[in-house]
Design an enzyme around this catalytic site. Structure first.
Site, PDB file in Angstrom:
ATOM      1  N   GLY A  88      57.575 -61.001   7.801  1.00  0.00           N
ATOM      2  CA  GLY A  88      57.943 -60.345   9.045  1.00  0.00           C
ATOM      3  C   GLY A  88      58.110 -58.859   8.774  1.00  0.00           C
ATOM      4  O   GLY A  88      58.145 -58.432   7.623  1.00  0.00           O
ATOM      5  N   SER A 135      59.815 -55.041   8.613  1.00  0.00           N
ATOM      6  CA  SER A 135      61.067 -54.537   8.058  1.00  0.00           C
ATOM      7  C   SER A 135      62.151 -54.626   9.131  1.00  0.00           C
ATOM      8  O   SER A 135      61.927 -54.260  10.283  1.00  0.00           O
ATOM      9  CB  SER A 135      60.883 -53.083   7.620  1.00  0.00           C
ATOM     10  OG  SER A 135      62.075 -52.578   7.074  1.00  0.00           O
ATOM     11  N   GLY A 136      63.306 -55.148   8.771  1.00  0.00           N
ATOM     12  CA  GLY A 136      64.407 -55.281   9.711  1.00  0.00           C
ATOM     13  C   GLY A 136      64.387 -56.558  10.520  1.00  0.00           C
ATOM     14  O   GLY A 136      65.249 -56.763  11.378  1.00  0.00           O
ATOM     15  N   GLY A 138      64.967 -59.567   9.434  1.00  0.00           N
ATOM     16  CA  GLY A 138      66.035 -60.466   9.006  1.00  0.00           C
ATOM     17  C   GLY A 138      65.642 -61.392   7.876  1.00  0.00           C
ATOM     18  O   GLY A 138      66.360 -62.340   7.562  1.00  0.00           O
ATOM     19  N   LYS A 139      64.514 -61.110   7.235  1.00  0.00           N
ATOM     20  CA  LYS A 139      64.019 -61.971   6.156  1.00  0.00           C
ATOM     21  C   LYS A 139      65.027 -62.132   5.025  1.00  0.00           C
ATOM     22  O   LYS A 139      65.326 -63.254   4.615  1.00  0.00           O
ATOM     23  CB  LYS A 139      62.705 -61.409   5.577  1.00  0.00           C
ATOM     24  CG  LYS A 139      61.580 -61.305   6.553  1.00  0.00           C
ATOM     25  CD  LYS A 139      60.348 -60.646   5.949  1.00  0.00           C
ATOM     26  CE  LYS A 139      60.569 -59.246   5.440  1.00  0.00           C
ATOM     27  NZ  LYS A 139      60.989 -58.259   6.449  1.00  0.00           N
ATOM     28  N   SER A 140      65.546 -61.028   4.532  1.00  0.00           N
ATOM     29  CA  SER A 140      66.481 -61.087   3.397  1.00  0.00           C
ATOM     30  C   SER A 140      67.778 -61.791   3.772  1.00  0.00           C
ATOM     31  O   SER A 140      68.316 -62.569   2.981  1.00  0.00           O
ATOM     32  CB  SER A 140      66.781 -59.675   2.883  1.00  0.00           C
ATOM     33  OG  SER A 140      65.611 -59.077   2.385  1.00  0.00           O
ATOM     34  N   SER A 184      54.693 -58.908   3.653  1.00  0.00           N
ATOM     35  CA  SER A 184      53.401 -59.628   3.625  1.00  0.00           C
ATOM     36  C   SER A 184      52.597 -59.374   4.895  1.00  0.00           C
ATOM     37  O   SER A 184      52.356 -60.284   5.673  1.00  0.00           O
ATOM     38  CB  SER A 184      53.632 -61.136   3.461  1.00  0.00           C
ATOM     39  OG  SER A 184      54.603 -61.422   2.518  1.00  0.00           O
TER      40      SER A 184
END
Length: 179
Positions: free
Chosen positions: A13, A15-16, A18-20, A87
Site C-alpha cells: 500500500g 506510504s501512510g 497503515g502497513k507497519s 511494493s
C-alpha cells in the site's frame, strides 16, 4: 502442508496506509499464541540491507527481491514473516509471489486514499514530495499500481489495525498456516 512451516504475509500500500501498524498488530497477536514471527519493515530494509538502493523503478524491484528472499528464508525456518513494503508495481509483486517458492504467501492490500495517507504523514514525506524535495515518491512522483490479485484487502478508513490483524490471522488459520 504442516502448520509448523512458516508463511509470508506481504502488506502492500502507499506510504501512510497503515502497513507497519497492521504488521505490528499481526506480530503481537501471533506472538501471544506462541507462534514465532519475523517482521520485515521497508524502512528498516532501507536503513540496512537495501541502504545502497535508490527509489528508481529498478532499485525498487531489487529492494522487493531482497525482501522476498529474506522472507522466504525466514518462512522456511518456520517463522510467520510479515513484510510491510510499499511494493508499488504489479510486476514486482508477481516476482515476490514467485520467489516465495513454497506457495505459503498472502498478499494483503492495505487500501487507503492518498488524501487520508497524507493526513497521517507523521514523517512529512508527502509534504516534501509535493515541494519537489523527494523524487519518485510513490503516489506523487511515481505510480502505485493497486493489486488486483490480493488475497485480502484492508480498507484502513473503516478497519482498525487490530481488526485488520484479526482478519489476517483468521485467514492464516483457515489456510492451516498457523494454529
Amino acid at each position: 502442508m504442516k502448520t509448523d512451516q512458516g508463511c509470508v504475509v506481504w502488506l502492500t500500500g502507499i506510504s501512510g496506509a497503515g502497513k507497519s501498524t497492521i504488521a505490528e498488530a499481526i506480530a503481537g497477536a501471533l506472538r501471544n499464541t506462541g507462534k514465532p514471527v519475523f517482521p520485515v519493515d521497508g524502512d528498516d530494509l532501507r536503513g540496512g540491507l537495501s541502504s545502497d538502493l535508490s527509489f528508481t523503478a529498478a532499485d525498487r524491484l531489487e529492494n522487493m527481491r531482497r525482501a522476498a528472499e529474506l522472507a522466504h528464508m525466514a518462512s522456511k525456518c518456520g517463522l510467520v514473516t510479515v513484510v510491510s513494503l510499499i511494493s508499488p508495481s504489479a510486476q514486482g509483486r508477481q516476482m515476490v509471489r514467485e520467489l516465495v517458492r513454497h506457495g505459503r504467501f498472502a498478499l494483503v492490500y492495505v487500501k487507503t486514499p492518498i488524501e487520508v495517507a497524507e493526513s497521517r504523514d507523521v514523517k512529512g514525506l508527502y509534504k516534501k514530495a509535493r515541494a519537489g524535495l523527494i523524487a519518485n515518491f510513490t503516489g506523487i512522483g511515481s505510480d502505485y499500481e493497486a493489486p488486483g490479485n490480493s488475497e485480502i484487502v484492508i480498507d484502513t478508513t473503516t478497519t482498525t489495525p487490530d481488526a485488520a490483524a484479526a482478519l489476517i490471522t483468521t485467514y492464516l488459520q483457515g489456510k492451516g498456516w498457523v494454529s
